[in-house]
Design a protein around this motif. Structure first.
Motif, short mmCIF file in Angstrom:
data_model
loop_
_atom_site.label_atom_id
_atom_site.label_comp_id
_atom_site.label_asym_id
_atom_site.label_seq_id
_atom_site.Cartn_x
_atom_site.Cartn_y
_atom_site.Cartn_z
N PHE A 184 0.82 -1.21 0.00
CA PHE A 184 0.00 0.00 0.00
C PHE A 184 0.86 1.27 0.00
N THR A 185 2.03 1.21 0.59
CA THR A 185 2.91 2.38 0.68
C THR A 185 3.96 2.32 -0.42
N LEU A 186 4.09 3.40 -1.15
CA LEU A 186 5.08 3.50 -2.22
C LEU A 186 6.43 3.90 -1.63
N HIS A 187 7.50 3.37 -2.22
CA HIS A 187 8.85 3.68 -1.78
C HIS A 187 9.56 4.50 -2.85
N THR A 188 10.44 5.36 -2.44
CA THR A 188 11.13 6.27 -3.34
C THR A 188 11.95 5.50 -4.37
N ASP A 189 11.75 5.90 -5.64
CA ASP A 189 12.51 5.34 -6.78
C ASP A 189 12.27 3.85 -6.99
N LYS A 190 11.18 3.30 -6.47
CA LYS A 190 10.85 1.89 -6.70
C LYS A 190 9.54 1.82 -7.48
N LYS A 191 9.60 1.16 -8.62
CA LYS A 191 8.44 1.06 -9.48
C LYS A 191 7.49 -0.02 -8.96
N PHE A 192 6.21 0.28 -9.01
CA PHE A 192 5.20 -0.69 -8.60
C PHE A 192 4.14 -0.80 -9.69
N SER A 193 3.82 -2.03 -10.10
CA SER A 193 2.84 -2.29 -11.16
C SER A 193 1.52 -2.76 -10.56
N ALA A 206 2.51 12.79 -15.08
CA ALA A 206 3.52 13.17 -14.09
C ALA A 206 3.04 14.41 -13.36
N ILE A 207 3.11 14.41 -12.06
CA ILE A 207 2.73 15.55 -11.23
C ILE A 207 3.84 15.80 -10.22
N THR A 208 4.29 17.04 -10.15
CA THR A 208 5.29 17.43 -9.16
C THR A 208 4.57 17.85 -7.88
N VAL A 209 4.98 17.25 -6.76
CA VAL A 209 4.30 17.45 -5.48
C VAL A 209 5.29 18.06 -4.50
N GLN A 210 4.83 19.07 -3.74
CA GLN A 210 5.67 19.74 -2.75
C GLN A 210 5.19 19.41 -1.34
N ARG A 211 6.13 19.18 -0.45
CA ARG A 211 5.81 18.81 0.93
C ARG A 211 4.95 19.86 1.62
N LYS A 212 5.20 21.14 1.30
CA LYS A 212 4.50 22.23 1.99
C LYS A 212 3.00 22.19 1.76
N GLY A 217 -17.73 -3.30 -21.52
CA GLY A 217 -16.69 -4.20 -21.99
C GLY A 217 -15.52 -4.27 -21.02
N ASN A 218 -14.44 -4.84 -21.48
CA ASN A 218 -13.25 -4.98 -20.64
C ASN A 218 -12.41 -3.71 -20.72
N ARG A 219 -12.35 -2.96 -19.62
CA ARG A 219 -11.60 -1.71 -19.59
C ARG A 219 -10.52 -1.76 -18.52
N SER A 220 -9.94 -2.91 -18.32
CA SER A 220 -8.82 -3.03 -17.39
C SER A 220 -7.56 -2.46 -18.02
N LYS A 221 -6.72 -1.87 -17.19
CA LYS A 221 -5.49 -1.26 -17.67
C LYS A 221 -4.37 -1.53 -16.69
N THR A 222 -3.24 -1.97 -17.23
CA THR A 222 -2.06 -2.24 -16.41
C THR A 222 -1.17 -1.01 -16.41
N LEU A 223 -0.80 -0.56 -15.22
CA LEU A 223 0.00 0.65 -15.07
C LEU A 223 1.11 0.40 -14.07
N ASP A 224 2.05 1.31 -14.04
CA ASP A 224 3.08 1.29 -13.00
C ASP A 224 3.31 2.71 -12.51
N VAL A 225 3.67 2.82 -11.24
CA VAL A 225 3.86 4.12 -10.61
C VAL A 225 5.21 4.13 -9.92
N VAL A 226 5.87 5.29 -9.99
CA VAL A 226 7.14 5.48 -9.31
C VAL A 226 7.21 6.93 -8.83
#
Length: 802
Positions: free
Chosen positions: A166-175, A242-248, A286-295
């Motif tokens: 459930f938690t994403l890690h920095t610079d690690k791709k998840f599909s 791609a979205i740039t996110v700021q901590r503030k 119909g079938n609208r499944s999509k395989t993606l990856d996030v990093v």
């Protein structure tokens, strides 16, 4: 009597009807409470990763109770399948009750698309919101209530499972895989030392269309097609987002990455499906499944911002330093040249002084006789009014600059200074509403979170303050700085020339191309305004404000053409009012083309006809040097000229350099008009700008060729500027055609062209185009300024007009 009796018993009938209605309502309420008392509620202790097959009717309600250990790094997912046919008429309601959150949804899930089309989904998967916890783990209960109004009963399957990743890690791709009824979202926590991160979602599949959203850690999470745009930042996507996110922007130092697959593809430029036959018709999705990856990767830090700004300033300040060194060298050469000339003058005066007056007169008389004998009778027109009538002057076969430089210099200087003051006024009144508008655009983007409004290169968009792509704005600094530098160079030349006129220098009065600097001032101002407006455009580049970036490009191209023509035709060049009116018409058609030109054949026919007519009128004006008139007899005169010069003349018409040039120009304009009619390009603004630039290049090439054919030469400084500018233009155009984004397509399709930064991890290809094109324009202006310096000591009656 009948009417009177009805009026008498009317109130009684009304009271009776009201009593009857009240009795019916009482009966219905009693039956409802009686039925509710007979409804069975069953609560079951349930476990994770177990599939529960059950049936629910209107007479029973099932509650599944789960004892859950909440972890900050893991999530919980609910998966439901409805197995009964015809469940759309009486769907099952699932309510998940958690601590601080409630999630409810029906199955089949009905999602609406364009024109209110309905798509049912019998398989639904939802991730539960994760309430904030004070410790790493916390034990909580949550309940899943299942109910329906169907009296026949509906069979379903329910499964609750843990999401370990459930938690994403920095610079690690998840599909992962997502669909409209099975959205996915994951949590990311900013690590120490990372204040800005860029979230990238990619897929090998173009369709189905998807949405990537960044949301704060709060409940509920908006993860359906019909509500994903309610909060946070979001983008539609085909293959990449791609979205740039700021901590503030996130008080909890963490956020959710939500990915939703849309029910339809129109938002991503996909095909438009058929219209429903009825408003309530259900359409098979119909079938609208999509395989993606996030990093998620760390973005640049403040040091990179500082290096980018210093790099930008350093490049253009180096031109100031180089100009200063060249000016020092030229000044030293001028001083040396003046010293040599002054020494020769002293020596000549000393030698001539011992000569007697008689010998001096004999020498003077002999030189005058030799001068007169050297003049051929064909070298000048013998008409008496050749020096006063401009119509006769322009009938000479070979004109010289002196023939077209007869007006008072002070009058011409004031005429050409109007170019500068007008463009400065235009720039102020044009830029102020533009700045206000783009600030509004940026505010809308920041408030709504809709990043489809602006067409950035999201893989290299570095925010600063409220600006989403500061690097694209900073790279326009070169236009402003080099435009200002060009104004300073022109001012120096203007001062030197004015001082020469004040001391009645014969070279300044009678030699070289007449020097009028008003158009040069206007060109420098236009370059600065191009930088300002290009920066405004890149605050939020999109379909509606593209003309901000191109308006002063038309101005620059038009002013350069006018300056080239003015060099050899100082007396008959267009006035500032006429020139700017024509440029305003060009910009007007540019706006019309952007709004109405896409696929509109009527617009293209009208534009092509006007383009051809304007080209013919302008070419006639240039060829006859203004000595013609447009009236009712124009057609008769054209037929007469064609008959006398082409039909009756046995040897055929004589084609000189000017006529050949205008023929080539007419053919080029006709070919461009034919191309526009046949292809109807989607980007009308760029098409029109290409015409202006090509016209400028043709005229510039013609000027260089004719200059060399006339026996003139190009000095070293001008040649260096020409070669340097040509090389820089080549590299600039290479980066321009990389096409990192395009507002001609949907935002999702435009993002397929996005690329990473290439210089200092801060500037992209388009920023390099800004750098190089500003330098190339500055070099082009220097070419126009210096290319005729070789004629400064040549009499104007020896300089040919072309």
């Amino acid at each position: 009597m009948v009417l009177r009796s009805r009026c008498k018993f009317g109130p009684v009938l009304v009271l009776f009807q009201l009593g009857y209605v009240a009795l019916l309502l009482l009966c219905v309420t009693h039956l409802r409470f009686a039925r509710a008392e007979t409804k069975t509620v069953v609560q079951k202790d349930a476990e994770f990763d177990v599939t529960y097959n059950d049936t629910v009717t209107s007479d029973n309600q099932t509650i599944y109770a789960f004892n859950h250990t909440v972890s900050r790094n893991k999530g919980v997912r609910v998966t439901v399948d409805v197995l009964s046919e015809g469940a759309e008429s009486s769907p099952i309601l699932f309510v998940v009750r958690q601590k601080q959150a409630v999630l409810s949804f029906q199955v089949p899930l009905i999602l609406r698309g364009l024109y209110q089309r309905k798509y049912p989904y019998a398989h639904v998967g939802r991730t539960l919101c994760q309430p904030p916890t004070r410790t790493l783990t916390e034990t909580q209960y949550f309940f899943v209530d299942v109910s329906t109004l169907s009296s026949l009963g509906t069979h379903y399957q329910l499964r609750i499972s843990r999401v370990d990743s459930f938690t994403l890690h920095t610079d690690k791709k998840f599909s992962f895989t997502a669909s409209p009824s099975q959205p996915q979202y994951f949590k990311y926590v900013f690590p120490d030392g990372v204040d800005t991160a860029i979230v990238k979602v990619n897929s090998e599949m173009t369709f189905p269309c998807s949405v990537m959203s960044i949301q704060d850690i709060q409940c509920p999470v908006y993860d359906l097609d019909n509500n994903v745009a309610f909060i946070g930042m979001y983008q539609t996507m085909t293959k990449t987002a791609a979205i740039t996110v700021q901590r503030k922007d996130f008080p909890s130092n963490s956020f959710y990455v939500v990915v939703v697959v849309k029910t339809e593809d129109e938002a991503c430029g996909g095909p438009l499906r058929f219209y429903p036959l009825r408003p309530d018709e259900l359409i098979d999705a119909g079938n609208r499944s999509k395989t993606l990856d996030v990093v998620v990767s760390p973005a640049i830090n403040s040091d990179v911002y500082v290096m980018g700004m210093l790099f930008c300033l350093g490049i253009f300040l180096s031109f100031y330093l180089l100009t200063f060194l060249v000016a020092c060298v030229e000044n030293k050469r001028s001083v040396d040249r003046v010293t040599v000339v002054y020494s020769k003058y002293i020596i000549s005066y000393t030698l001539l002084f011992p000569l007697s007056e008689r010998s001096l007169e004999s020498v003077t008389g002999r030189s005058r006789q030799e001068s007169l004998s050297s003049i051929e009778e064909d070298d000048y027109d013998t008409l008496a009014d050749i020096d006063s009538d401009k119509n006769i002057v322009r009938t000479k076969k070979y004109l010289c600059v002196s023939d077209l430089a007869r007006k008072d210099k002070r009058v011409l200087s004031k005429k050409y200074q109007i170019y500068f003051w007008n463009i400065a006024t235009i720039g102020v009144f044009y830029a102020l509403p533009v700045i206000q508008l783009v600030i509004t655009y940026q505010t809308v983007v920041n408030v709504t979170g809709n990043q489809d409004i602006c067409y950035y290169n999201f893989l290299c968009a570095h925010p600063l303050g409220n600006l989403s792509a500061f690097n694209n704005i900073l790279s326009n600094l070169g236009y402003v700085m080099l435009g200002l530098l060009f104004l300073l160079i022109v001012l120096q030349r203007d001062i030197i020339h004015s001082r020469a006129l004040d001391r009645n220098d014969l070279n300044a009065l009678e030699c070289g191309i007449p020097k009028h600097f008003g158009l040069f001032y206007a060109m420098g101002t236009a370059l600065m305004m191009e930088g300002l407006l290009s920066a405004c455009y890149h605050v939020c580049p999109n379909y509606t404000n593209f003309q901000f970036d191109t308006s002063f490009m038309y101005m620059i191209a038009g002013l350069c053409v006018l300056k080239l023509y003015q060099k050899r035709h100082p007396d008959i060049n267009a006035s500032a009012y006429t020139a700017y009116a024509c440029l305003a018409a060009v910009i007007f058609f540019s706006v019309l083309g952007v709004v109405f030109g896409k696929g509109n054949m009527v617009f293209w026919i009208v534009f092509s006809v006007l383009h051809i007519l304007a080209t013919m009128l302008l070419s006639t004006q240039l060829y006859y040097m203004g000595r013609w008139r447009l009236d009712s007899g124009i057609l008769r005169r054209i037929v007469y000229v064609i008959y006398t010069d082409c039909i009756r003349q046995c040897s055929g018409p004589i084609v000189d350099n000017s006529s050949l040039t205008y023929i080539v120009w007419l053919l080029f304009c006709l070919s461009r008009a034919a191309y526009g009619l046949l292809k109807t390009p989607n980007d009308f603004a760029s098409y029109l700008l290409a015409i202006a630039i090509c016209n400028l290049l043709l005229y510039f090439a013609f000027y260089i060729i004719m200059k060399l054919r006339s026996g003139e030469r190009i000095q070293c400084m001008a040649m260096v500027c020409i070669l340097f500018t040509a090389v820089v233009w080549g590299f600039a155009l290479f980066f321009f055609f990389q096409g990192l984004s395009t507002w001609q397509k949907t935002p999702a399709e435009s993002r397929e062209h996005n690329r990473d930064c290439i210089v200092l991890s801060f500037f992209d290809d388009h920023d390099i185009w800004h750098f190089l094109s500003s330098i190339a324009m500055f070099g082009s202006f220097l070419v126009l300024l210096t290319m005729d310096d070789d004629l400064d000591n040549v009499q104007r009656d020896k300089i040919f007009v072309f």
